[in-house]
Write a protein that holds these residues in place. Structure first.
Motif, PDB file in Angstrom:
ATOM      1  N   ALA A  18       4.263  -3.390  -0.503  1.00  0.00           N
ATOM      2  CA  ALA A  18       2.966  -2.734  -0.297  1.00  0.00           C
ATOM      3  C   ALA A  18       2.664  -1.217  -0.705  1.00  0.00           C
ATOM      4  N   ASP A  54      -1.010   0.108  -0.991  1.00  0.00           N
ATOM      5  CA  ASP A  54      -1.629   0.213   0.272  1.00  0.00           C
ATOM      6  C   ASP A  54      -0.979   1.738   0.986  1.00  0.00           C
ATOM      7  N   LYS A  55       0.230   1.961   0.670  1.00  0.00           N
ATOM      8  CA  LYS A  55       1.016   3.008   1.475  1.00  0.00           C
ATOM      9  C   LYS A  55       0.411   4.500   0.303  1.00  0.00           C
ATOM     10  N   ARG A  98      -2.360   4.777  -1.003  1.00  0.00           N
ATOM     11  CA  ARG A  98      -3.683   4.680  -0.748  1.00  0.00           C
ATOM     12  C   ARG A  98      -3.855   5.460   0.569  1.00  0.00           C
ATOM     13  N   LYS A  99      -3.208   4.981   1.421  1.00  0.00           N
ATOM     14  CA  LYS A  99      -3.190   5.503   2.882  1.00  0.00           C
ATOM     15  C   LYS A  99      -3.147   6.984   2.916  1.00  0.00           C
TER      16      LYS A  99
END
Length: 285
Positions: free
Chosen positions: A210, A213-214, A216-217
């Motif tokens: 991911a 996602d990482k 972007r977070k």
């Protein structure tokens, strides 16, 4: 959205020029592509003094004349749009026509900790890293590095890489010339990276895919600085990965394939650049 360029030609005095309009409404003038970096001390009273190698480049390579336009920056977040006033044997005088905030720098500072690769791969990595927005690049000695540089060779290499960084910064329209930091060992690099908000280390044994996602977070949480560790041809030893994780790092996967060290650096930086610029239209505040 990827900005697709439309090119318009315009007349400027007796000389033709062109302007590139991007679909995101960004305008790039021709002088923005003729970019030079000058020390802050050479900017004063509406004029800029250009010395050194840039004189020969402007005069003999670009064959520019008085009245031609060029963009100058001193790495302080401001672009100076200038016209050439006078061309001398060792100095060129520019007249500042306009000043605009530099829009080319990412709001997040990315530090690339690159393990020393073989051959001239580091030169390619420096060039592409600068184009992709890296703030600084730190060559790192790791257990599986084949290249061994003594102090003299390391210093000479650093000068060469810094020159490549400067040329890439000019070509890509950067507002700063990223620094090429002297070579350091992994333990020193890890300690140095601890000041960053996030630390990422691509690792071929990581099974968490991911990545988007990482990243972007991390960016959306307001990160202002990110460190990325890239291993050499033989990869990191597991103990080296553990050391980065113990310092607050997070391992990431770049997919099911094994990438070359130069490919891994470009892949991570490309993803980071697009993620950062995509968050709230390039603002992470």
């Amino acid at each position: 959205m990827v900005a697709c360029p439309l090119t318009f030609f315009y007349a400027h005095g007796a000389r033709a020029g062109r302007m590139i309009l991007l679909l995101d409404r960004t305008v790039l003038r021709e002088e923005d592509m003729r970019r030079i970096f000058v020390p802050l001390g050479q900017v004063s009273d509406g004029s800029i003094s250009v010395t050194g190698d840039d004189v020969k480049h402007i005069r003999d390579v670009l064959r520019m004349k008085p009245g031609d336009s060029v963009t100058a920056t001193c790495g302080r977040g401001v672009d100076y749009h200038c016209e050439i006033d006078r061309i001398g044997a060792e100095e060129i005088s520019l007249r500042i026509v306009d000043e605009t905030p530099d829009a080319s720098e990412l709001p997040v500072r990315i530090s690339l900790y690159q393990a020393l690769p073989k051959g001239d791969k580091l030169e390619l990595i420096v060039q592409k890293a600068v184009e992709l927005g890296v703030y600084e690049l730190i060559p790192v000695r790791t257990a599986r590095c084949v290249v061994k540089l003594d102090e003299a060779k390391a210093a000479k290499k650093q000068i060469r890489l810094q020159k490549i960084a400067e040329e890439a910064a000019k070509q890509s329209g950067r507002g700063i010339v990223p620094e090429i930091v002297p070579v350091m060992d992994l333990s020193s690099a890890i300690k140095r990276s601890e000041s960053c908000d996030h630390i990422y280390i691509p690792y071929e044994l990581c099974e968490d895919y991911a990545l988007a996602d990482k990243l972007r977070k991390g960016v959306s949480e307001g990160a202002r600085s990110i460190a990325v560790f890239i291993g050499p041809e033989g990869g990191f030893e597991s103990s080296e990965v553990d050391a980065v994780i113990q310092a607050g790092g997070e391992e990431i996967s770049l997919g099911h394939r094994i990438l070359r060290t130069e490919t891994a650096a470009i892949a991570v930086l490309s993803h980071l650049m697009m993620t950062i610029e995509g968050c709230t239209d390039g603002s992470i505040s």
